[in-house]
Scaffold this motif. Structure first.
Motif, PDB file in Angstrom:
ATOM      1  N   VAL A 113       0.831  -1.202   0.000  1.00 38.41           N
ATOM      2  CA  VAL A 113       0.000   0.000   0.000  1.00 38.41           C
ATOM      3  C   VAL A 113       0.872   1.261   0.000  1.00 38.41           C
ATOM      4  O   VAL A 113       0.492   2.297  -0.550  1.00 38.41           O
ATOM      5  N   ARG A 114       2.058   1.162   0.585  1.00 36.15           N
ATOM      6  CA  ARG A 114       2.981   2.303   0.586  1.00 36.15           C
ATOM      7  C   ARG A 114       3.426   2.617  -0.846  1.00 36.15           C
ATOM      8  O   ARG A 114       3.497   3.784  -1.245  1.00 36.15           O
ATOM      9  N   GLN A 115       3.719   1.585  -1.617  1.00 39.24           N
ATOM     10  CA  GLN A 115       4.100   1.788  -3.013  1.00 39.24           C
ATOM     11  C   GLN A 115       2.906   2.294  -3.825  1.00 39.24           C
ATOM     12  O   GLN A 115       3.045   3.124  -4.728  1.00 39.24           O
ATOM     13  N   PHE A 116       1.726   1.778  -3.485  1.00 43.93           N
ATOM     14  CA  PHE A 116       0.504   2.172  -4.177  1.00 43.93           C
ATOM     15  C   PHE A 116       0.249   3.664  -4.007  1.00 43.93           C
ATOM     16  O   PHE A 116      -0.245   4.339  -4.912  1.00 43.93           O
ATOM     17  N   ALA A 117       0.623   4.196  -2.836  1.00 42.15           N
ATOM     18  CA  ALA A 117       0.372   5.607  -2.529  1.00 42.15           C
ATOM     19  C   ALA A 117       1.259   6.553  -3.348  1.00 42.15           C
ATOM     20  O   ALA A 117       0.916   7.729  -3.528  1.00 42.15           O
ATOM     21  N   ARG A 134      -8.305   6.809  -2.353  1.00 37.55           N
ATOM     22  CA  ARG A 134      -8.391   5.390  -2.729  1.00 37.55           C
ATOM     23  C   ARG A 134      -7.359   4.566  -1.964  1.00 37.55           C
ATOM     24  O   ARG A 134      -7.633   3.454  -1.500  1.00 37.55           O
ATOM     25  N   THR A 135      -6.166   5.120  -1.801  1.00 35.45           N
ATOM     26  CA  THR A 135      -5.099   4.408  -1.071  1.00 35.45           C
ATOM     27  C   THR A 135      -5.473   4.229   0.393  1.00 35.45           C
ATOM     28  O   THR A 135      -5.293   3.146   0.965  1.00 35.45           O
ATOM     29  N   LEU A 136      -5.977   5.288   1.024  1.00 35.77           N
ATOM     30  CA  LEU A 136      -6.406   5.171   2.423  1.00 35.77           C
ATOM     31  C   LEU A 136      -7.529   4.152   2.560  1.00 35.77           C
ATOM     32  O   LEU A 136      -7.583   3.402   3.541  1.00 35.77           O
ATOM     33  N   ALA A 137      -8.404   4.101   1.570  1.00 31.23           N
ATOM     34  CA  ALA A 137      -9.487   3.117   1.591  1.00 31.23           C
ATOM     35  C   ALA A 137      -8.930   1.699   1.482  1.00 31.23           C
ATOM     36  O   ALA A 137      -9.363   0.796   2.201  1.00 31.23           O
ATOM     37  N   ASN A 160       1.013  16.220   1.601  1.00 31.96           N
ATOM     38  CA  ASN A 160       1.943  16.192   2.731  1.00 31.96           C
ATOM     39  C   ASN A 160       1.504  15.182   3.784  1.00 31.96           C
ATOM     40  O   ASN A 160       2.326  14.490   4.387  1.00 31.96           O
ATOM     41  N   GLN A 161       0.192  15.113   3.987  1.00 32.77           N
ATOM     42  CA  GLN A 161      -0.341  14.139   4.949  1.00 32.77           C
ATOM     43  C   GLN A 161      -0.027  12.716   4.494  1.00 32.77           C
ATOM     44  O   GLN A 161       0.392  11.865   5.295  1.00 32.77           O
ATOM     45  N   LEU A 162      -0.225  12.440   3.204  1.00 34.53           N
ATOM     46  CA  LEU A 162       0.086  11.110   2.669  1.00 34.53           C
ATOM     47  C   LEU A 162       1.581  10.827   2.762  1.00 34.53           C
ATOM     48  O   LEU A 162       2.003   9.715   3.121  1.00 34.53           O
ATOM     49  N   ARG A 163       2.388  11.841   2.436  1.00 31.05           N
ATOM     50  CA  ARG A 163       3.839  11.673   2.468  1.00 31.05           C
ATOM     51  C   ARG A 163       4.313  11.301   3.872  1.00 31.05           C
ATOM     52  O   ARG A 163       5.138  10.400   4.047  1.00 31.05           O
ATOM     53  N   HIS A 188       2.334  10.049   6.353  1.00 27.57           N
ATOM     54  CA  HIS A 188       1.700   8.812   6.804  1.00 27.57           C
ATOM     55  C   HIS A 188       2.405   7.578   6.248  1.00 27.57           C
ATOM     56  O   HIS A 188       2.606   6.592   6.960  1.00 27.57           O
ATOM     57  N   TYR A 189       2.769   7.648   4.960  1.00 28.79           N
ATOM     58  CA  TYR A 189       3.413   6.487   4.323  1.00 28.79           C
ATOM     59  C   TYR A 189       4.938   6.611   4.268  1.00 28.79           C
ATOM     60  O   TYR A 189       5.597   5.774   3.646  1.00 28.79           O
ATOM     61  N   GLN A 190       5.466   7.662   4.901  1.00 28.34           N
ATOM     62  CA  GLN A 190       6.906   7.879   4.985  1.00 28.34           C
ATOM     63  C   GLN A 190       7.553   7.859   3.595  1.00 28.34           C
ATOM     64  O   GLN A 190       8.506   7.126   3.327  1.00 28.34           O
ATOM     65  N   LEU A 191       6.991   8.686   2.724  1.00 32.04           N
ATOM     66  CA  LEU A 191       7.476   8.785   1.351  1.00 32.04           C
ATOM     67  C   LEU A 191       8.224  10.098   1.185  1.00 32.04           C
ATOM     68  O   LEU A 191       7.845  11.127   1.733  1.00 32.04           O
TER      69      LEU A 191
END
Length: 648
Positions: free
Chosen positions: A503-507, A551-554, A637-640, A642-645
């Motif tokens: 899911v991290r890659q998916f994000a 979609r990723t969070l879902a 930024n929140q996604l970055r 959360h998924y440490q990207l």
């Protein structure tokens, strides 16, 4: 001396007395190049009448505010409220328990600049009395977007004539309980048809609700006993008579329909219309918070209440017997979209109704092409924005055919080819990525389909992420819906068995197009020379990051039963992944970008409608575009985090 242009927002909705008050409390302010507004002056509303102001937060660029000499539209000066705090950039991504100080914005003149400085207290006093001004200057994005929708529905604004427009714009959001409801009359299933007809005649109704046999015993076995009720209509009684049944001795149980659709009293009128259109029904029992039936919503009463015509399009589709007659119905959908957009109806309401009407077009076309046995042994689905209910224009097809295991038909490939090509003839272009049922990959038996999905979770091929996104957005059109249900069940199982890092890659895809800064800076003209390309790609800069991020969070939270972004956000709030305010803001931003694309499509020859030139927008639209791009940035930024990207 420069003065305020009262033909431009937010001042074009002021009364004469309000204009005089504004004039008395406005003065000229000059800023030299690179001069910054001091903190003491962050208490005014400013209008840029010459030059350019750059807004930043913590040293990071946020937006530019320009005078009309930088725009394609004369007398279209940007304004900004220096008192507005950046909640959407700071607090919205921080848990509510954290007491994080809010930094103020900084405003710097990037060239010699003249401003009109309007006293903030005067603006507040006027806003308290004038709701139109209050909406346009609100720090709440949904309120400002509401103001924009109202303006689109009436280009020449008069505060005194605004009431009717507001009613038009809000009517689809009203609760069902606001519509005149038909009274509730219930008969027992073992009553005769004659008794039911007598009650209907006395009440002046064309239906009665039916309480099934063993109703008391059934109540003990369900949490929603009222949903066990059925309905008997005058049409059912006519059917009994045509079957040569004696109404005096024939029981209601035999002809009543117990597969009853209902709606909550608090649901929106738009939801009721959507349900009626989707399931081709004319009456909806209305349920209150206790599960009691408080009335029956009739189609004619609802249509009279809202003056809506989508049902007429639905009838046209249903009666189509060939491609030309279906083409007529599709053209009516286009007219419907234009009319609803011009009336200021929320883009989400338009898109969901268009999804329902398109699904009926696809169903009718499939029925015209294939025999009944194919329909009963397959499931036709749409994907992408069409599946999410976020498609307005007729853009690329995304569809698939799930086939029941063991079923074959020698002409399936030909049927698929005919279907996709006929859709193209109707104005739904073929998919450039070949995500259509003409591609054998998207026309397979259930077992192969699910095995294919499992392989997408085990591979880092970027295309597999695209395929997975498509099937996650899959929505039923016609055929055996249980086949799609089984696909979704397999999605959930395949995700549980996948590498936790998947899911991290998916994000990553949500972040791949770069920061909002890079997109918005395309709007900033080069000082003393020609401006660089001003176009902003609404899909890349706004729609895709929001849709794919949600979609990723879902996916991470196993929310795989709903394909729409709106329903995913509801589920994420319920799972405490997002708070309600954050979810509302994300949805409003998404629908703003969708509305801008629709505006471009309706006003130009660009039917893909991805690019928008900010210099062609009104000052209000530019202000909202900046705000929505800021929402996208904060979400990325929140996604970055959360998924440490670490994608720029």
């Amino acid at each position: 001396m420069p003065h305020l242009d009262f033909t431009q927002p937010p001042f074009d909705v002021l009364s004469l007395a309000e204009r005089q008050s504004i004039r008395k409390n406005t003065k000229i302010r000059y800023l030299a190049r690179d001069e910054i507004l001091p903190a003491a002056d962050l208490q005014y509303l400013y209008v840029v009448i010459k030059g350019q102001i750059e807004q930043s937060l913590g040293g990071e660029f946020v937006a530019s505010y320009l005078s009309s000499n930088h725009s394609d539209e004369p007398n279209n000066n940007d304004w900004f409220d220096s008192r507005r705090l950046p909640e959407s950039l700071i607090k919205i991504g921080v848990p509510e328990s954290e007491d994080t100080p809010i930094q103020p914005y900084q405003f710097r003149a990037s060239e010699e600049t003249l401003l009109l400085q309007v006293d903030g207290a005067t603006v507040d006093k006027i806003s308290a009395q004038n709701h139109l001004v209050r909406q346009m200057l609100s720090d709440k994005l949904p309120e400002r977007l509401k103001a924009l929708r109202q303006r689109r529905s009436n280009k020449t604004l008069d505060p005194a004539g605004y009431t009717h427009q507001q009613e038009v714009q809000q009517i689809m959001l009203q609760p069902v309980i606001d519509v005149h409801l038909l009274p509730v009359h219930i008969v027992d299933a073992n009553n005769s048809l004659y008794e039911a007809a007598r009650i209907m005649t006395k009440a002046g109704l064309k239906h009665v609700l039916v309480r099934p046999l063993n109703y008391v015993e059934n109540i003990r076995d369900t949490e929603q006993p009222k949903l066990l009720l059925g309905i008997l209509t005058d049409t059912d009684i006519c059917r009994a008579v045509s079957d040569r049944q004696d109404p005096a001795i024939t029981l209601c149980q035999r002809y009543a329909n117990f597969n009853l659709r209902t709606i909550k009293a608090t649901d929106e009128i738009g939801d009721a219309l959507l349900t009626m259109t989707r399931y081709r029904i004319h009456r909806l029992p209305v349920i209150d918070s206790s599960g009691d039936v408080v009335g029956v919503l009739g189609q004619s009463d609802m249509l009279a209440h809202i003056g809506h015509h989508s049902q007429l399009i639905s009838i046209q589709i249903e009666q189509a017997t060939d491609l030309p007659s279906l083409d007529t119905a599709v053209e009516l959908i286009g007219r419907y979209i234009r009319a609803q957009h011009q009336n200021g109806v929320k883009i989400g309401n338009i898109s969901r109704m268009v999804q329902t009407l398109n699904a009926q077009v696809f169903t009718k076309l499939w029925q015209l092409i294939v025999p009944d046995e194919v329909i009963s042994n397959t499931c036709l689905i749409v994907m992408g924005s069409e599946g999410r209910g976020e498609q307005i224009m007729r853009t690329d097809q995304d569809n698939a055919l799930i086939i029941r295991d063991g079923y074959t038909h020698p002409d399936l490939a030909q049927f698929a080819d005919t279907f996709n090509n006929h859709l193209a003839t109707l104005g739904y272009p073929l998919c450039d990525g070949n995500i259509m049922m003409t591609n054998p990959m998207w026309r397979q038996p259930l077992k192969q389909f699910t095995a294919q999905i499992g392989s997408w979770f085990k591979n880092t091929d970027p295309m597999h992420g695209i395929y997975l996104s498509a099937i996650m957005d899959g929505e039923y059109v016609c055929g055996d819906e249980t086949l799609l249900t089984q696909v979704r069940q397999h999605l959930r199982m395949a995700h549980r068995q996948a590498d936790p890092m998947f899911v991290r890659q998916f994000a990553r895809a949500a972040l791949q197009f770069g920061d909002v800064n890079q997109w918005w800076q395309k709007f900033v003209p080069l000082i003393g020379g020609k401006s660089i390309s001003a176009d902003i790609d609404l899909k890349k800069a706004g729609i895709f990051p929001l849709v794919h991020g949600i979609r990723t969070l879902a996916l991470e939270n196993n929310i795989l039963d709903v394909p729409s972004t709106k329903e995913r956000l509801k589920a994420l709030v319920k799972a405490h992944v997002l708070n309600q305010e954050r979810a509302d803001t994300l949805l409003e931003a998404l629908e703003f970008f969708m509305a801008q694309r629709l505006s471009v499509a309706l006003s130009t020859e660009d039917k893909q409608a991805r690019q928008v030139d900010p210099t062609t927008l009104t000052a209000l639209e530019r202000d909202l575009l900046k705000e929505c791009l800021a929402v996208v940035k904060s979400f990325k930024n929140q996604l970055r985090q959360h998924y440490q990207l670490e994608i720029a």
